[in-house]
Write a protein that holds these residues in place. Structure first.
Motif, PDB file in Angstrom:
ATOM      1  N   ARG A 163      -2.691  24.871   0.264  1.00  0.00           N
ATOM      2  CA  ARG A 163      -1.526  23.978   0.276  1.00  0.00           C
ATOM      3  C   ARG A 163      -1.857  22.574  -0.202  1.00  0.00           C
ATOM      4  O   ARG A 163      -0.989  21.874  -0.750  1.00  0.00           O
ATOM      5  N   ALA A 164      -3.092  22.138  -0.021  1.00  0.00           N
ATOM      6  CA  ALA A 164      -3.476  20.801  -0.522  1.00  0.00           C
ATOM      7  C   ALA A 164      -3.419  20.788  -2.051  1.00  0.00           C
ATOM      8  O   ALA A 164      -2.949  19.820  -2.670  1.00  0.00           O
ATOM      9  N   GLU A 165      -3.879  21.877  -2.651  1.00  0.00           N
ATOM     10  CA  GLU A 165      -3.832  21.964  -4.119  1.00  0.00           C
ATOM     11  C   GLU A 165      -2.380  22.020  -4.605  1.00  0.00           C
ATOM     12  O   GLU A 165      -2.044  21.438  -5.639  1.00  0.00           O
ATOM     13  N   ILE A 166      -1.528  22.722  -3.863  1.00  0.00           N
ATOM     14  CA  ILE A 166      -0.122  22.851  -4.262  1.00  0.00           C
ATOM     15  C   ILE A 166       0.571  21.482  -4.189  1.00  0.00           C
ATOM     16  O   ILE A 166       1.323  21.101  -5.089  1.00  0.00           O
ATOM     17  N   ARG A 167       0.290  20.753  -3.137  1.00  0.00           N
ATOM     18  CA  ARG A 167       0.869  19.399  -3.007  1.00  0.00           C
ATOM     19  C   ARG A 167       0.486  18.543  -4.223  1.00  0.00           C
ATOM     20  O   ARG A 167       1.332  17.877  -4.821  1.00  0.00           O
ATOM     21  N   ASN A 184       6.130  10.712  -0.655  1.00  0.00           N
ATOM     22  CA  ASN A 184       5.383  10.886   0.602  1.00  0.00           C
ATOM     23  C   ASN A 184       5.197  12.370   0.966  1.00  0.00           C
ATOM     24  O   ASN A 184       5.071  12.712   2.133  1.00  0.00           O
ATOM     25  N   LEU A 185       5.199  13.246  -0.050  1.00  0.00           N
ATOM     26  CA  LEU A 185       5.091  14.698   0.182  1.00  0.00           C
ATOM     27  C   LEU A 185       3.829  15.040   0.981  1.00  0.00           C
ATOM     28  O   LEU A 185       2.732  14.616   0.634  1.00  0.00           O
ATOM     29  N   SER A 186       4.019  15.777   2.062  1.00  0.00           N
ATOM     30  CA  SER A 186       2.854  16.225   2.834  1.00  0.00           C
ATOM     31  C   SER A 186       2.477  17.635   2.373  1.00  0.00           C
ATOM     32  O   SER A 186       3.167  18.221   1.530  1.00  0.00           O
ATOM     33  N   ASP A 187       1.396  18.162   2.929  1.00  0.00           N
ATOM     34  CA  ASP A 187       1.025  19.525   2.524  1.00  0.00           C
ATOM     35  C   ASP A 187       1.464  20.556   3.569  1.00  0.00           C
ATOM     36  O   ASP A 187       0.937  21.667   3.616  1.00  0.00           O
ATOM     37  N   LEU A 192       6.554  21.433   1.435  1.00  0.00           N
ATOM     38  CA  LEU A 192       6.337  21.946   0.071  1.00  0.00           C
ATOM     39  C   LEU A 192       7.519  22.816  -0.349  1.00  0.00           C
ATOM     40  O   LEU A 192       8.008  22.717  -1.481  1.00  0.00           O
ATOM     41  N   ALA A 193       7.998  23.647   0.573  1.00  0.00           N
ATOM     42  CA  ALA A 193       9.135  24.516   0.262  1.00  0.00           C
ATOM     43  C   ALA A 193      10.386  23.675   0.007  1.00  0.00           C
ATOM     44  O   ALA A 193      11.167  23.961  -0.915  1.00  0.00           O
ATOM     45  N   GLU A 194      10.562  22.611   0.776  1.00  0.00           N
ATOM     46  CA  GLU A 194      11.732  21.747   0.601  1.00  0.00           C
ATOM     47  C   GLU A 194      11.681  21.042  -0.760  1.00  0.00           C
ATOM     48  O   GLU A 194      12.700  20.938  -1.460  1.00  0.00           O
ATOM     49  N   ALA A 195      10.489  20.601  -1.148  1.00  0.00           N
ATOM     50  CA  ALA A 195      10.350  19.937  -2.458  1.00  0.00           C
ATOM     51  C   ALA A 195      10.727  20.913  -3.577  1.00  0.00           C
ATOM     52  O   ALA A 195      11.427  20.549  -4.533  1.00  0.00           O
ATOM     53  N   ALA A 196      10.283  22.163  -3.441  1.00  0.00           N
ATOM     54  CA  ALA A 196      10.604  23.170  -4.450  1.00  0.00           C
ATOM     55  C   ALA A 196      12.102  23.467  -4.442  1.00  0.00           C
ATOM     56  O   ALA A 196      12.730  23.604  -5.497  1.00  0.00           O
ATOM     57  N   ARG A 197      12.690  23.510  -3.250  1.00  0.00           N
ATOM     58  CA  ARG A 197      14.114  23.815  -3.132  1.00  0.00           C
ATOM     59  C   ARG A 197      14.942  22.738  -3.837  1.00  0.00           C
ATOM     60  O   ARG A 197      15.843  23.049  -4.632  1.00  0.00           O
TER      61      ARG A 197
END
Lengths: 478, 246
Positions: A163-167, A184-187, A192-197
């Motif tokens: 998840r750190a790499e995905i962030r 301020n995206l966290s991992d 992460l799912a919300e950012a993609a949504r």
């Protein structure tokens, strides 16, 4: 242009490199063991799993045996439902058909439901060459696409990422593609799912053309079926005006009652769930509901060649669940990229050499990418005997040119081992030379002694001891 | 019972102690062991590497050597699996080899099967005062379906303390020519297996296949772990009068 698997080294080379990457090893171990355990408990709940598995195998075998009949039935049913069927013999033909269909709509953008068939034919690159942007909407496919990466798993294409790499990928790339990731995206998985949504929402609402694959195609009603977990598929299959589905010809099931079996086998084998969150079925266009234009591209691309092979054809039963990847001790240590294809793991090791032939170095090395431990066969929901097919493909590889050294060695070993007396003489020679065998061997034997000690060679073979004992000789007690 | 021993080429050449232990164990239990000297190799290496014709020749030779036997003991899980599971794939349907294999294969046993199923014995009177962990090798586990048999036999050994092996059903990474063709992956699997073995704290790692033990043992030795590898036969042959050395 997105990256492709073209020019990848053969399996042993790529696999060796992967084993030296501790982060990758850690990510893969965590992920495969988690899914493996979930699958175990989901399958363990059912008393009739063995019967379901046998039924899945039987249905697929029957369908493949009469594939010509079912394909025509499917075509008629889809056409009767208002869809259009296109036939593609290979990847180029399929890509040309899809490109033309998108161009005909006048659109330059398409949204995609996760689809192995379109990955197999590298559709995104073909569309890009025609000036059409394809956007992946499955979370893991999105991670791969944004990261200019390659998929490494059938179900979870970004399984090699933590998840750190995905962030980091989201922060770095989302802005170039559309809605940026929050600063301020966290991992945390939810963040992460919300950012993609948020990133994808506009796409779903604006894009007029969608491209999907299908998990199943029901021949008697002309219905396509997609199983997914995120709802992105449901969005793509309902909101756009045009839907183009690329489907391998082996995806057919004769009827809905056959589908029943696979809707039990697939979720439990792939995500370890009793039922996947979203199951979408569509049968042609419907007035005022969903896409108005519907095309199906039926893809061969090596499948009829595979069907012609009596041992190898069982690979076409595959429902792409990934259980064989998740259980495979080799995959767990190499990851998917080493297999040089969108189909990695045990199923990839038998599918790729059949779809492409074994003339290339990667495809020729894949049948050997297994210790033949049989765990894949054990978990396969349609009972594909992967070890059997691997050995069958090894026979094909060694019957070609090359492997001169190995053939000579195997021939000599065969000669030596075909006669008990010859073997006895060789054992005497080996016993006499035992003190000269080095702890670290040079040449090809170094492959063993780099990491493992050799066993001590005994002075006297069993056969000699047996004879000595029969003659009342020394050390005769067993 | 008169039992024909197919010792296997690897045991014959590299691990004769296993063959001797089998003879000692079965004779102690009151059975007669015969060793047909024409025997060589089951052809597993050839078959698994893609050399079908060579494997066929060895299968023909095996069937000829053992066709008269009441029971054939194969003290190697993968060789027993080769004979029972792969020989039927080697002969054309209805060919002499196909018929002979179908006739002989049901009388071919791994050691644990022979003892528990054919001879009906679980306590073989063994004594082995050590901590042991058991690795169920892939062919024994998945092709022969040995299941609880080896554990049952080990639990009946006096003095023996059995330790559970974490991730037991995972392959050790040997895989015949896989160990050479994909040496790095094979080693990575072997080192993980050796780590699980060491974690048990057992003095001895036991299995029914010396090829796998050669691989895991090679790693354990390289790591100077002090863990000894032993075939099931050697533990079961051990008695208070003549204890096995570890």
């Amino acid at each position: 242009m997105s990256r492709t698997f073209v020019g990848m080294p053969d399996f042993p080379t790529a696999a060796a490199e992967a084993t030296r990457d501790p982060q990758l090893r850690h990510n893969l171990r965590e992920a495969t063991h988690t899914i493996r355990d979930k699958r175990d408990s989901a399958v363990g709940e059912l008393d009739d799993w063995a019967q379901l598995r046998a039924a899945g195998k039987a249905i697929k075998d029957r369908t493949l045996r009469h594939l010509d009949v079912y394909l025509e039935q499917l075509e008629s049913a889809i056409t009767a439902a208002g869809g259009t069927v296109h036939w593609a013999a290979d990847a180029d033909e399929a890509n040309d058909i899809v490109t033309r269909l998108v161009r005909d709509t006048g659109e330059r953008e398409v949204v995609k439901v996760k689809s192995m068939a379109t990955q197999e034919i590298e559709l995104n690159n073909a569309l890009e060459r025609a000036g059409i942007n394809a956007y992946e909407t499955d979370l893991a496919e999105l991670i791969v696409q944004l990261g200019d990466d390659l998929p490494s798993h059938i179900l979870v294409p970004a399984i090699h990422r933590n998840r750190a790499e995905i962030r980091e990928i989201f922060l770095r790339t989302m802005a170039e593609w559309g809605v940026p990731a929050p600063e301020n995206l966290s991992d945390h998985p939810e963040a992460l799912a919300e950012a993609a949504r948020v990133h994808l929402r506009r796409r779903f609402l604006d894009t007029k053309v969608a491209i999907s694959g299908a998990n199943f195609a029901v021949a008697d009603t002309g219905t396509l079926v997609v199983l997914e977990s995120e709802g992105n598929g449901r969005m793509c299959l309902t909101l756009p005006e045009t839907l183009i589905s690329v489907v391998g010809i082996e995806k057919i099931v004769p009827s809905w009652s056959d589908l029943d079996v696979f809707l039990q086998l697939l979720p439990r084998s792939s995500t370890g769930e009793r039922m996947n969150p979203y199951t979408s079925t569509w049968t042609g266009p419907a007035e005022g509901d969903g896409p108005r234009n519907f095309h199906v591209v039926l893809l061969d691309n090596g499948r009829t060649d595979t069907l012609a092979d009596e041992v190898g054809r069982q690979a076409l039963r595959c429902i792409r669940c990934s259980a064989c990847l998740n259980i495979c001790p080799v995959y767990e240590r190499t990851g998917g990229h080493a297999y040089g294809s969108v189909y990695p793991g045990p199923i990839g090791a038998i599918l790729n050499p059949q779809l492409h032939g074994t003339s290339g170095p990667v495809d020729a090395s894949l049948p050997y990418a297994s210790s033949l431990c049989g765990a894949c066969y054990e978990v396969c929901p349609v009972a594909i005997d992967i070890p059997e097919v691997l050995v069958h493909l090894r026979e094909q590889v060694v019957s070609g040119s090359g492997h001169a050294m190995e053939k000579a060695t195997m021939g000599a070993a065969g000669w030596l081992l075909n006669d008990g007396r010859r073997l006895g003489l060789a054992q005497r020679a080996l016993g006499a030379a035992r003190s000269m065998i080095p702890r670290r061997a040079p040449g090809p034997a170094a492959a063993w002694t780099d990491t493992r000690d050799l066993p001590e060679i005994p002075e006297r073979s069993f056969r000699r001891w047996w004879r000595d004992r029969a003659n009342g000789g020394e050390g005769g007690q067993p | 019972m008169r039992i024909a021993l197919f010792v296997t080429c690897v045991n014959d050449t590299v691990f004769p102690d296993t063959g001797r232990a089998v003879v000692r164990l079965l004779e102690r239990l009151g059975h007669e062991v015969v060793f047909p000297e024409a025997q060589t190799c089951c052809g597993q290496m050839h078959y698994n590497t893609g050399y079908r014709r060579e494997a066929q020749r060895l299968a023909v030779s095996f069937v000829k050597t053992f066709s008269d036997a009441d029971a054939v003991l194969v003290p190697s899980g993968s060789c027993a699996a080769m004979i029972r599971d792969n020989y039927p794939r080697l002969g054309e349907t209805g060919s002499p080899l196909d018929r002979e294999v179908a006739e002989l294969a049901p009388r071919v046993y791994d050691l644990a099967e022979l003892l528990v199923d054919a001879l009906g014995v679980v306590d073989v009177g063994a004594y082995f005062p050590h901590t042991v962990t058991y690795h169920p090798t892939c062919h024994g586990l998945r092709v022969l379906g040995l299941g609880e048999r080896p554990y049952t036999l080990l639990r009946a050994v006096r003095g023996l303390e059995l330790r559970e092996l974490d991730g037991a059903t995972e392959c050790c990474g040997f895989g015949g020519t896989f160990a050479m063709k994909n040496a790095e992956v094979s080693s990575a699997m072997g080192w993980d297996k050796a780590r699980s073995v060491a974690t048990t704290g057992a003095e001895v790692l036991c299995a029914v296949d010396n090829s796998c033990l050669m691989h895991i043992g090679g790693v354990l030795n390289r790591q100077r772990s002090g863990v000894r590898v032993m075939h099931l036969a050697e533990i079961l042959a051990s008695t208070e009068e003549e204890p096995a050395r570890i």
